[in-house]
Design a protein around this motif. Structure first.
Motif, short mmCIF file in Angstrom:
data_model
loop_
_atom_site.label_atom_id
_atom_site.label_comp_id
_atom_site.label_asym_id
_atom_site.label_seq_id
_atom_site.Cartn_x
_atom_site.Cartn_y
_atom_site.Cartn_z
N ASP A 164 0.83 -1.21 0.00
CA ASP A 164 0.00 0.00 0.00
C ASP A 164 0.87 1.25 0.00
N GLU A 165 1.96 1.23 0.74
CA GLU A 165 2.85 2.39 0.81
C GLU A 165 3.52 2.64 -0.53
N ALA A 166 3.93 1.55 -1.20
CA ALA A 166 4.56 1.69 -2.51
C ALA A 166 3.58 2.25 -3.52
N TYR A 167 2.33 1.81 -3.46
CA TYR A 167 1.34 2.28 -4.42
C TYR A 167 1.02 3.75 -4.20
N GLU A 168 1.07 4.21 -2.96
CA GLU A 168 0.83 5.63 -2.68
C GLU A 168 1.93 6.52 -3.27
N ASP A 169 3.13 5.97 -3.42
CA ASP A 169 4.27 6.74 -3.94
C ASP A 169 4.43 6.60 -5.46
N ARG A 170 3.42 6.09 -6.12
CA ARG A 170 3.51 5.86 -7.57
C ARG A 170 3.52 7.19 -8.32
N TYR A 171 4.05 7.12 -9.57
CA TYR A 171 3.98 8.26 -10.50
C TYR A 171 2.80 8.00 -11.45
N THR A 172 1.90 8.95 -11.55
CA THR A 172 0.71 8.79 -12.38
C THR A 172 0.72 9.80 -13.52
N TYR A 173 0.45 9.33 -14.74
CA TYR A 173 0.43 10.18 -15.93
C TYR A 173 -0.95 10.07 -16.58
N ASP A 174 -1.66 11.18 -16.62
CA ASP A 174 -3.02 11.21 -17.15
C ASP A 174 -2.99 11.38 -18.66
N LEU A 175 -3.32 10.32 -19.39
CA LEU A 175 -3.27 10.34 -20.85
C LEU A 175 -4.58 10.83 -21.47
N ALA A 176 -5.64 10.93 -20.67
CA ALA A 176 -6.95 11.34 -21.20
C ALA A 176 -6.90 12.78 -21.69
N GLN A 177 -7.41 12.98 -22.91
CA GLN A 177 -7.49 14.32 -23.51
C GLN A 177 -6.13 15.04 -23.53
#
Length: 325
Positions: A164-177
């Motif tokens: 859970d801790e690793a997932y909270e530190d993820r990098y997220t890139y929004d490809l929508a639009q």
């Protein structure tokens, strides 16, 4: 380089190519500015400064080894990705297609037009304290209502597993639009093709998970090619795409008008008006369905007014044919 939690690192997000446009690495914006200022490179575009081209005349003075070490490239490979078992409603498909160059390539389709959350992922072991660039091509991944989910995530796993801790530190890139800007955006027979290059650093971690997410849109993922492979395709963007869709919808609406009077009670004058519109309107085709309709006589005053307005025996004949049927 040590970062405090919440601090955003400076990305090596300027692409470096040789004189022929072939990618040889990535660098920091400040480093790119210095290379251009010293005459070692030039910006590939006057309006955008996200790509620099190393000049042949200065190639001996540029440390190409340094440029290559600035970022190791990871290309999307459909064989590495599997459906995430934590998602119950994954919608995926892998198949071979022949691309515009006549090559047989694997297409990885994820998501549908419903609200099924689809997620695919792969785990990789990378070098610590190293800069990488993850490249992929996506066709589609958007919908006309602009409420799709289309994301790419990079999850560092310091303990070698997804916590859970690793997932909270993820990098997220929004490809929508195109909320995260692609390197290339081209028009194809399949739809809009976008090539993304995602720079990231491993810091003190070597285990990573790469994740693609889709919902309420169908996205097809491909292994990327060199920029030159897409040079003959027409540039496009979401604004242009919306204009084309709206224009097509407008043409379709003007070309076909459908009116359903099934089982309705209508007067003869109403039918006459509809037939007049069908004959003299601007639409290319008009379909009026009177199946099971009850066509009743107008009042005497209405009949006289209708006759004065139309003045057409042809319409009266058509009206009687419709009434008889």
């Amino acid at each position: 380089m040590l970062l405090c939690k919440g601090e955003i690192p400076i990305e090596k997000n300027v692409i470096v190519t040789d004189i022929n446009g072939k990618r040889i690495g990535a660098t920091y914006p400040k480093r790119a500015k210095g290379l251009v200022k010293n005459g070692r490179a030039e910006y590939a575009s006057d309006c955008e400064k996200c790509t620099i081209r190393i000049l042949d005349t200065h190639k001996p003075t540029v440390d190409v080894t340094e440029v290559n070490n600035m970022g190791k490239v990871i290309d999307f490979d459909s064989r590495d990705f599997k459906a995430d078992k934590s998602c119950e409603n994954n919608v995926i498909a892998k198949y071979f297609v022949t691309d515009k160059d006549g090559e047989n390539v694997i297409a990885y389709s994820i998501g549908n037009w419903n609200w099924d959350w689809t997620q695919i992922c792969c785990d990789k072991k990378l070098e610590k304290n190293t800069d990488y660039v993850f490249r992929f091509v996506i066709v589609g991944g958007y919908c006309n209502t602009c409420n799709e989910t289309s994301r790419f995530e990079i999850v560092p796993m310091p303990d070698g597993s997804l916590t859970d801790e690793a997932y909270e530190d993820r990098y997220t890139y929004d490809l929508a639009q195109n909320r995260y800007k692609p390197v290339l955006c081209k028009k194809t027979d399949e739809g809009m093709l976008r090539l993304f290059e995602i720079p990231f650093s491993t810091f003190d971690c070597e285990d990573f998970r790469f994740v693609f997410i889709a919902m309420h849109a169908v996205a097809t993922l491909y292994a990327p090619k060199e920029f030159s492979a897409y040079a003959d395709l027409e540039d496009t963007n979401f604004d242009q795409l919306r204009d084309e869709i709206n224009s097509k919808n407008s043409e379709d609406n003007s070309a076909n008008v459908v009116m359903d009077f099934t089982g309705a009670h209508v007067t003869r004058s109403t039918v006459t008006d509809l037939l007049t519109m069908a004959r003299f309107g601007k639409s290319e085709s008009v379909c009026i369905d009177f199946t099971g309709a009850f066509i009743e006589d107008d009042k005497p005053d209405d009949i006289q007014a209708d006759a004065d307005d139309t003045g057409s025996d042809d319409i009266a004949v058509e009206l009687m044919d419709v009434a008889d049927n």
